[in-house]
Design an enzyme around this catalytic site. Structure first.
Site: not given
Ligand code: AMP
Length: 190
Positions: A9, A84, A124, A130, A141
């Site tokens: 996204k 969200r 990623r 991250r 998540r």
């Protein structure tokens, strides 16, 4: 832009914003910037982000409210990562109504299989390190997405705003499909 973690996204919201000359407003990016800067908002948000939980609605609205008003005055925006949950969607709608001149025109849902999402997130994690891209946090998540965010798909579908897009193709192909899907909405997104 509505999608499970890892669906692309951020990438697609940025591309769409560029294509239409709009601002890209990403709640996750804004939160990470506040955390790095060590502000009061950043300190309030940090543990939630690191766990993969949603930051309290009041904190998000405090950061996003002024950004959205100013972006709306300057030709509009692509919203990435907000709302969200249902409460955020309703508060955003209320804010838009109060301020006037802010209208939600289209919602993109990027659809990607869960296994592919896992693969992308772990890739990623290696590339960007991250703090919320660990194996355990990634699974959490997904749970948060399923419980809190996925119900928004039906909510926006019911309002006739939803575009379901196959997000499993390569980045350029997905970007093209999004632009094409929105062109059917007439000059609203021009
Ligand atoms: P993202 O960059 O969109 O994947 O968001 C990273 C993290 O920021 C999420 O896991 C949440 O902890 C937090 N976050 C981002 N957007 C929101 C939001 N609209 N409401 C609550 N928490 C958010």
């Amino acid at each position: 832009m509505l999608a499970a973690p890892g669906a692309g996204k951020g990438t697609q919201a940025r591309r769409l914003a560029q294509h239409h000359g709009l601002e890209h407003v990403a709640s996750g990016d804004l939160l990470r910037a506040e955390i790095v800067a060590g502000t009061a908002v950043g300190r309030a948000a940090e543990s939630y982000v690191n766990r993969g939980d949603l930051v309290p609605d009041d904190v998000i609205l405090e950061i996003l409210g002024p950004r959205l008003k100013s972006a709306a005055e300057h030709g509009g925006y692509v919203l990435d990562g907000f709302p969200r949950n249902r409460a955020q969607a309703e508060r955003a709608y209320q804010m838009a109504t109060d301020v006037g001149g802010i209208e939600l025109q289209a919602v993109i849902h990027l659809e990607v299989e869960r296994e592919e999402l896992r693969r992308r997130m772990l890739a990623r994690a290696d590339a960007e390190s991250r703090s919320d891209d660990t194996r355990v946090t990634i699974e959490h998540r997904f749970e948060v997405f399923d419980a809190e965010t996925a119900p928004l798909i039906g909510y926006y579908e019911g309002r006739g705003l939803l575009h379901a897009i196959d997000g499993s193709q390569d980045v350029d192909a997905v970007a093209d499909v999004i632009v094409e899907a929105l062109s059917g909405d007439g000059d609203e997104v021009e």
